[in-house]
Design an enzyme around this catalytic site. Structure first.
Site, PDB file in Angstrom:
ATOM      1  N   TYR A 155       0.832  -1.209   0.000  1.00  0.00           N
ATOM      2  CA  TYR A 155       0.000   0.000   0.000  1.00  0.00           C
ATOM      3  C   TYR A 155       0.870   1.265   0.000  1.00  0.00           C
ATOM      4  O   TYR A 155       0.482   2.321  -0.502  1.00  0.00           O
ATOM      5  CB  TYR A 155      -0.977  -0.026   1.181  1.00  0.00           C
ATOM      6  CG  TYR A 155      -2.218   0.805   0.934  1.00  0.00           C
ATOM      7  CD1 TYR A 155      -3.059   0.547  -0.151  1.00  0.00           C
ATOM      8  CD2 TYR A 155      -2.552   1.859   1.771  1.00  0.00           C
ATOM      9  CE1 TYR A 155      -4.190   1.320  -0.389  1.00  0.00           C
ATOM     10  CE2 TYR A 155      -3.676   2.631   1.550  1.00  0.00           C
ATOM     11  CZ  TYR A 155      -4.488   2.353   0.467  1.00  0.00           C
ATOM     12  OH  TYR A 155      -5.603   3.124   0.249  1.00  0.00           O
ATOM     13  N   LYS A 162      -3.268   8.283   2.974  1.00  0.00           N
ATOM     14  CA  LYS A 162      -4.512   8.037   3.728  1.00  0.00           C
ATOM     15  C   LYS A 162      -4.363   8.486   5.181  1.00  0.00           C
ATOM     16  O   LYS A 162      -5.338   8.927   5.799  1.00  0.00           O
ATOM     17  CB  LYS A 162      -4.906   6.557   3.668  1.00  0.00           C
ATOM     18  CG  LYS A 162      -5.344   6.071   2.293  1.00  0.00           C
ATOM     19  CD  LYS A 162      -6.564   6.782   1.766  1.00  0.00           C
ATOM     20  CE  LYS A 162      -7.114   6.140   0.501  1.00  0.00           C
ATOM     21  NZ  LYS A 162      -8.060   7.012  -0.196  1.00  0.00           N
TER      22      LYS A 162
HETATM   23  P1  NAD Z   1     -11.967   4.009  -8.645  1.00  0.00           P
HETATM   24  O1  NAD Z   1     -10.812   3.857  -9.555  1.00  0.00           O
HETATM   25  O2  NAD Z   1     -13.282   3.558  -9.125  1.00  0.00           O
HETATM   26  O3  NAD Z   1     -12.096   5.509  -8.125  1.00  0.00           O
HETATM   27  C1  NAD Z   1     -10.990   6.360  -7.982  1.00  0.00           C
HETATM   28  C2  NAD Z   1     -11.414   7.683  -8.587  1.00  0.00           C
HETATM   29  O4  NAD Z   1     -10.404   8.666  -8.401  1.00  0.00           O
HETATM   30  C3  NAD Z   1     -11.667   7.573 -10.095  1.00  0.00           C
HETATM   31  O5  NAD Z   1     -12.962   8.040 -10.393  1.00  0.00           O
HETATM   32  C4  NAD Z   1     -10.626   8.516 -10.693  1.00  0.00           C
HETATM   33  O6  NAD Z   1     -11.091   9.151 -11.849  1.00  0.00           O
HETATM   34  C5  NAD Z   1     -10.478   9.490  -9.542  1.00  0.00           C
HETATM   35  N1  NAD Z   1      -9.263  10.302  -9.658  1.00  0.00           N
HETATM   36  C6  NAD Z   1      -7.955   9.927  -9.657  1.00  0.00           C
HETATM   37  N2  NAD Z   1      -7.171  11.007  -9.837  1.00  0.00           N
HETATM   38  C7  NAD Z   1      -8.001  12.081  -9.935  1.00  0.00           C
HETATM   39  C8  NAD Z   1      -7.795  13.475 -10.122  1.00  0.00           C
HETATM   40  N3  NAD Z   1      -6.575  14.008 -10.261  1.00  0.00           N
HETATM   41  N4  NAD Z   1      -8.903  14.281 -10.194  1.00  0.00           N
HETATM   42  C9  NAD Z   1     -10.141  13.777 -10.091  1.00  0.00           C
HETATM   43  N5  NAD Z   1     -10.402  12.469  -9.893  1.00  0.00           N
HETATM   44  C10 NAD Z   1      -9.333  11.645  -9.835  1.00  0.00           C
HETATM   45  O7  NAD Z   1     -11.546   3.205  -7.309  1.00  0.00           O
HETATM   46  P2  NAD Z   1     -12.225   3.132  -5.865  1.00  0.00           P
HETATM   47  O8  NAD Z   1     -11.612   1.941  -5.248  1.00  0.00           O
HETATM   48  O9  NAD Z   1     -13.688   3.240  -5.976  1.00  0.00           O
HETATM   49  O10 NAD Z   1     -11.617   4.407  -5.130  1.00  0.00           O
HETATM   50  C11 NAD Z   1     -12.433   5.389  -4.488  1.00  0.00           C
HETATM   51  C12 NAD Z   1     -11.816   5.755  -3.141  1.00  0.00           C
HETATM   52  O11 NAD Z   1     -11.962   4.649  -2.255  1.00  0.00           O
HETATM   53  C13 NAD Z   1     -10.329   6.074  -3.178  1.00  0.00           C
HETATM   54  O12 NAD Z   1     -10.055   7.122  -2.261  1.00  0.00           O
HETATM   55  C14 NAD Z   1      -9.699   4.785  -2.684  1.00  0.00           C
HETATM   56  O13 NAD Z   1      -8.418   4.976  -2.125  1.00  0.00           O
HETATM   57  C15 NAD Z   1     -10.724   4.413  -1.636  1.00  0.00           C
HETATM   58  N6  NAD Z   1     -10.653   3.023  -1.148  1.00  0.00           N
HETATM   59  C16 NAD Z   1     -10.700   1.988  -2.023  1.00  0.00           C
HETATM   60  C17 NAD Z   1     -10.645   0.685  -1.542  1.00  0.00           C
HETATM   61  C18 NAD Z   1     -10.680  -0.496  -2.485  1.00  0.00           C
HETATM   62  O14 NAD Z   1     -10.291  -1.589  -2.078  1.00  0.00           O
HETATM   63  N7  NAD Z   1     -11.151  -0.336  -3.707  1.00  0.00           N
HETATM   64  C19 NAD Z   1     -10.549   0.445  -0.164  1.00  0.00           C
HETATM   65  C20 NAD Z   1     -10.528   1.538   0.705  1.00  0.00           C
HETATM   66  C21 NAD Z   1     -10.580   2.828   0.200  1.00  0.00           C
END
Ligand code: NAD
Length: 255
Positions: A155, A162
């Site tokens: 990570y 985070k």
């Molecule tokens: P995802 O790829 O669907 O979403 C990530 C989003 O970030 C995308 O829509 C992307 O376009 C956007 N993004 C990246 N750079 C950007 C920028 N410069 N400007 C605007 N938008 C931007 O993946 P996800 O897993 O749904 O991620 C959403 C959130 O959840 C993130 O913060 C991620 O760290 C968090 N998260 C994910 C998980 C997991 O296992 N998937 C677990 C815990 C937290």
């Protein structure tokens, strides 16, 4: 009567139907909320627009959260069309692939700054622009992960980002509580999404969670959506500055 009837807000972070933000959007809409969406670039607009329209959204705007003017334009347009808003969902994160693959000590200065900017600072910037549109108060929720508080293999720099995000949640909550603006995070368990595909050993994380979490399974996008709905709604009117774990209890399990 829906829990979010009469409430309006903006969702940053839908990339496709697997996105956590999409799970949140569906819950909010079925509870009666009116939604605005943003997309990062033209390629993603093709995916985001039909999803947003399927939830009757009329405000669908471009936004790179690393650019203040982009964020300002989004909130300006929300003010023009709605006047005020009730909530913001921050579900964006980015780190360079090599900074998630290489040993953490090899993280470049630029890679570190980029991950912090897009994944943590953007919450501060968004909140700053949201404040004037929340004269009676509001609720802001961001997405975090256990890697903020533990060194989770693979990570790396995203864990550091985070940690900054969770700390920002507390500082923003402390500052804005008197204005009745609540700021919280959901710490979600691993879910297969576009962003997750960049994280090293991601499938291992899913399996470890299935084996070792109290509920014995991974969580769904829908479950993260439901918890976010709670934090954004009046049900959580006394809750701010919290990191709310939605991870099958994995964070408290000794395995
Ligand atoms: P995802 O790829 O669907 O979403 C990530 C989003 O970030 C995308 O829509 C992307 O376009 C956007 N993004 C990246 N750079 C950007 C920028 N410069 N400007 C605007 N938008 C931007 O993946 P996800 O897993 O749904 O991620 C959403 C959130 O959840 C993130 O913060 C991620 O760290 C968090 N998260 C994910 C998980 C997991 O296992 N998937 C677990 C815990 C937290």
């Amino acid at each position: 009567m829906g829990l979010m009837d009469g409430k309006r807000g903006v969702i940053f972070g839908v990339a496709n139907e697997k996105s956590i933000a999409w799970g949140v959007a569906q819950q909010l809409r079925s509870a009666g909320a009116e939604l605005a969406f943003t997309f990062l670039n033209e390629a993603l607009e093709k995916r985001v627009r039909p999803l947003a329209e399927s939830l009757e959204s009329k405000i669908i705007l471009p936004c790179d959260v690393a650019v203040d003017d982009d964020i300002a334009s989004v909130f300006k347009e929300l003010e023009r069309q709605w006047g005020t808003i009730d909530f913001v969902v921050h579900a964006v994160a980015f780190a360079r692939r090599e900074d998630l693959k290489n040993p953490f000590s090899q993280t470049s200065r630029e890679g570190f700054a980029l991950a912090m900017d897009v994944s943590a600072y953007s919450l501060v910037a968004m909140t700053r622009f949201a404040i004037p549109l929340m004269p009676e108060g509001g609720s802001i929720v961001s997405m975090s992960y256990l890697g903020a508080v533990m060194a989770v293999p693979g990570y790396n720099v995203m864990g550091v980002a985070k940690a900054a995000l969770e700390s920002s949640v507390r500082y923003l909550a402390a500052e804005l509580g008197k204005q009745n603006i609540r700021v919280n995070a959901v710490s979600a368990g691993p879910i297969k999404t576009l962003a997750a595909s960049g994280i090293g050993n991601f499938n291992d994380k899913l399996h470890v969670m299935e084996e070792r979490s109290p509920l014995g399974r991974t969580v769904t996008q829908e479950e993260v959506g439901k918890a976010t709905l709670y934090l954004l709604s009046d049900l959580a009117s006394g809750v701010t500055g919290e990191v709310h774990y939605v991870d099958s209890g994995f964070n408290i399990s000794a395995g």
